[in-house]
Write a protein that holds these residues in place. Sequence first.
Motif, PDB file in Angstrom:
ATOM      1  N   LEU A   1       3.442 -25.714 -23.016  1.00  0.00           N
ATOM      2  CA  LEU A   1       4.257 -25.724 -21.737  1.00  0.00           C
ATOM      3  C   LEU A   1       4.497 -27.232 -21.361  1.00  0.00           C
ATOM      4  O   LEU A   1       5.435 -27.799 -20.814  1.00  0.00           O
ATOM      5  CB  LEU A   1       3.183 -25.257 -20.457  1.00  0.00           C
ATOM      6  CG  LEU A   1       3.992 -25.154 -19.177  1.00  0.00           C
ATOM      7  CD1 LEU A   1       4.893 -23.999 -18.962  1.00  0.00           C
ATOM      8  CD2 LEU A   1       2.739 -24.907 -18.058  1.00  0.00           C
TER       9      LEU A   1
ATOM     10  N   VAL B   1       6.512  -9.545 -19.542  1.00  0.00           N
ATOM     11  CA  VAL B   1       5.921 -10.893 -18.980  1.00  0.00           C
ATOM     12  C   VAL B   1       5.275 -10.482 -17.720  1.00  0.00           C
ATOM     13  O   VAL B   1       5.909 -10.042 -16.771  1.00  0.00           O
ATOM     14  CB  VAL B   1       6.802 -11.855 -18.836  1.00  0.00           C
ATOM     15  CG1 VAL B   1       6.481 -13.277 -17.859  1.00  0.00           C
ATOM     16  CG2 VAL B   1       7.769 -12.405 -20.199  1.00  0.00           C
TER      17      VAL B   1
ATOM     18  N   VAL C   1      -0.036 -20.715 -17.894  1.00  0.00           N
ATOM     19  CA  VAL C   1      -0.441 -20.637 -19.210  1.00  0.00           C
ATOM     20  C   VAL C   1      -2.088 -21.062 -19.425  1.00  0.00           C
ATOM     21  O   VAL C   1      -2.580 -21.700 -18.760  1.00  0.00           O
ATOM     22  CB  VAL C   1       0.170 -21.022 -20.325  1.00  0.00           C
ATOM     23  CG1 VAL C   1       1.678 -20.738 -20.441  1.00  0.00           C
ATOM     24  CG2 VAL C   1       0.160 -22.848 -20.089  1.00  0.00           C
TER      25      VAL C   1
ATOM     26  N   SER D   1       5.117 -21.349 -13.877  1.00  0.00           N
ATOM     27  CA  SER D   1       4.712 -20.810 -15.010  1.00  0.00           C
ATOM     28  C   SER D   1       3.174 -21.214 -15.210  1.00  0.00           C
ATOM     29  O   SER D   1       2.853 -22.587 -15.008  1.00  0.00           O
ATOM     30  CB  SER D   1       5.524 -21.427 -16.050  1.00  0.00           C
ATOM     31  OG  SER D   1       7.146 -21.355 -16.016  1.00  0.00           O
TER      32      SER D   1
ATOM     33  N   LEU E   1       9.179 -18.131 -19.168  1.00  0.00           N
ATOM     34  CA  LEU E   1       8.953 -18.733 -20.253  1.00  0.00           C
ATOM     35  C   LEU E   1       9.968 -18.062 -21.499  1.00  0.00           C
ATOM     36  O   LEU E   1      10.067 -18.902 -22.471  1.00  0.00           O
ATOM     37  CB  LEU E   1       7.675 -18.653 -20.808  1.00  0.00           C
ATOM     38  CG  LEU E   1       6.462 -19.488 -19.735  1.00  0.00           C
ATOM     39  CD1 LEU E   1       5.085 -19.317 -20.094  1.00  0.00           C
ATOM     40  CD2 LEU E   1       7.100 -21.103 -19.613  1.00  0.00           C
ATOM     41  N   ASN E   2      10.226 -16.977 -21.216  1.00  0.00           N
ATOM     42  CA  ASN E   2      11.064 -16.255 -22.373  1.00  0.00           C
ATOM     43  C   ASN E   2      12.457 -16.994 -22.502  1.00  0.00           C
ATOM     44  O   ASN E   2      12.988 -16.808 -23.362  1.00  0.00           O
ATOM     45  CB  ASN E   2      11.028 -14.730 -22.327  1.00  0.00           C
ATOM     46  CG  ASN E   2      11.674 -14.502 -20.878  1.00  0.00           C
ATOM     47  OD1 ASN E   2      10.947 -14.792 -19.930  1.00  0.00           O
ATOM     48  ND2 ASN E   2      12.795 -13.622 -20.779  1.00  0.00           N
TER      49      ASN E   2
ATOM     50  N   ASP F   1      -0.854 -22.640 -25.745  1.00  0.00           N
ATOM     51  CA  ASP F   1       0.195 -22.514 -25.026  1.00  0.00           C
ATOM     52  C   ASP F   1       0.495 -23.643 -23.906  1.00  0.00           C
ATOM     53  O   ASP F   1       1.551 -23.819 -23.182  1.00  0.00           O
ATOM     54  CB  ASP F   1      -0.269 -21.100 -24.011  1.00  0.00           C
ATOM     55  CG  ASP F   1      -0.046 -19.974 -24.924  1.00  0.00           C
ATOM     56  OD1 ASP F   1       0.712 -19.974 -25.906  1.00  0.00           O
ATOM     57  OD2 ASP F   1      -0.268 -18.691 -24.486  1.00  0.00           O
TER      58      ASP F   1
ATOM     59  N   LYS G   1       2.865 -15.756 -19.885  1.00  0.00           N
ATOM     60  CA  LYS G   1       3.435 -15.812 -21.132  1.00  0.00           C
ATOM     61  C   LYS G   1       3.190 -14.488 -21.773  1.00  0.00           C
ATOM     62  O   LYS G   1       2.228 -13.656 -21.802  1.00  0.00           O
ATOM     63  CB  LYS G   1       2.937 -16.684 -22.078  1.00  0.00           C
ATOM     64  CG  LYS G   1       3.974 -17.022 -23.268  1.00  0.00           C
ATOM     65  CD  LYS G   1       3.363 -18.460 -23.916  1.00  0.00           C
ATOM     66  CE  LYS G   1       4.503 -18.940 -24.721  1.00  0.00           C
ATOM     67  NZ  LYS G   1       4.068 -18.649 -26.151  1.00  0.00           N
TER      68      LYS G   1
END
Length: 503
Positions: free
Chosen positions: A132, A303, A123, A121, A68-69, A128, A293
């Motif tokens: 997403l 992360v 969250v 991913s 996610l970064n 969040d 995240k």
Amino acid sequence: MTAAPPLNPQPDVVLVGAGVMSATLAVLLQELQPDLRIVLLEERGGAAQESSNAWNNAGTGHAALCELNYTPQRADGSVDISRALKVNTQFDLSRQLWASLVRSGAIPDADAFIHSVPHISFVRGAADVAFLGKRWEAMSAHHCFTGMEYAEDHAELARWMPLVMEGRDPNETVAATRMVSGTDVDFGALTRLMIAHLATKPTFTVGYGHEVTDVKRENGRWTVEAKDRASGRKQRLSTRFVFLGAGGGALPLLQKSGIPEGRGFGGFPVSGLWLRCDVPALADRHDAKVYGKASVGTPPMSVPHLDARVIDGNRALLFGPYAGFSTKFLKHGSNADLFLAIKPDNIGPLLAVGRDNMDLTKYLIGQVMLKPSQRFASLQEYFPNAKQAEWELAVAGQRVQVIMPDAKAGGVLQFGTEVVASGDGSLAAVLGASPGASTAVAIMLDVLARCFKDQLPGWTPRLQQLIPSYGRSIADDTDLCRQIRTDTASVLHLAEPAVSTAG
Ligand SMILES: Cc1cc2nc3c(=O)[nH]c(=O)nc-3n(C[C@H](O)[C@H](O)[C@H](O)COP(=O)(O)OP(=O)(O)OC[C@H]3O[C@@H](n4cnc5c(N)ncnc54)[C@H](O)[C@@H]3O)c2cc1C
């Protein structure tokens, strides 16, 4: 260890460090100009014993499918996917070179180093989840991310990642995206396979147990001093081109080279820990790399992720990383490394980074102070039913984050990879660790462009055979993207995205 035979004293190329970076550059150079005499020097007794070793990194084939970064949210709430696209298509360059090596028989078996593992991913919490959803809309509209799936439904998520969902509050607001085309890569095996192939060539020599102690410019060539660790004997090699692929050991050697382009660079070491689980019944039930995240104010490498790993044919789970502080630049390095790398030209940048990165300092102190029960509690956020007895603590590879001189701030801390090359192209060094091994081919193409400018036009046809998209943009060309991915997936035995039509 017995003393090694003397090395070729006048090779065309000297590569320092037998990790994935040097191995990749050596393979490219050997393919592009087979008569180049290449010597690879490594201080350890074999290849891939530092960051490139499978247990020292997470083995994620970083293609920005789950991290996610790489997709920050803009002030207006929209999601910027430009960095993700860059990393995503850089990974295609790696896939293409690896596929060429497998196809030619240079690497006998793709299953020895790469496997399909879906990238997810994950969250929690309304904010969040909203992020997403926006990220998924932006990404799945682009042909490079075709096939990205999105779900909030607990039952569906339990099918994707049973260990993550079992024991979770059924009312918890959660969401995930999944790309089945994600990969787990054993970069240690890949490095060893590439070096084993090179070792069959008469123009290539590897000197294990050889520590490079000095790099000096003399009479228009580089003198590389190497100490045979077994005998203590020193040898001097004279060469036209030096590549410092020494991982954490690259900065001290760059400083010794004295090239002006290296002035002001410093390094900040961050050590890492994993929780590792080798229980087959659990490893067999988790077929994903689940990335969460990072908390606000923490660095990108913080992360948390729960990874399925395939190493030497065995499945295992890794969770982490937890950061730590060590003054070593290599896992097998010395506690003096950080202090010896402080020079008059980088003291300013180092102090500026210390002043401007209190968040990082606080984060590292917090991580170092974690008790085992606190570490385990963060694993349980991803795997609620985890049992402490089934997990052991393992030491990860050492990262050396790059500190760069900066006209405005004095110095900045960089979390990516930086190639520093001399103006005449006779020396290049790779500093930093992210996205790392996954993008080794893109990084080495950059080294070729900067250090072998004159040869590159003549090498281009061969490069295009090895890396068919070389010189073209997969991000801009839907058909090219589909063709390259189908082809590399078939040679490397990888899954293709769930939906194969491009948007
Ligand atoms: C915790 C962690 C997790 C990571 N996760 C991922 C991931 O999931 N995916 C990914 O793509 N990347 C990941 N990375 C990054 C990746 O591991 C590195 O980018 C990559 O392995 C670097 O390769 P290298 O060849 O530059 O360095 P290394 O593999 O460290 O090799 C450098 C070699 O140089 C040798 N050396 C050093 N000094 C000398 C000297 N003076 N003389 C002779 N030899 C010397 C060392 O012994 C070593 O063998 C991760 C890294 C870490 C630390």
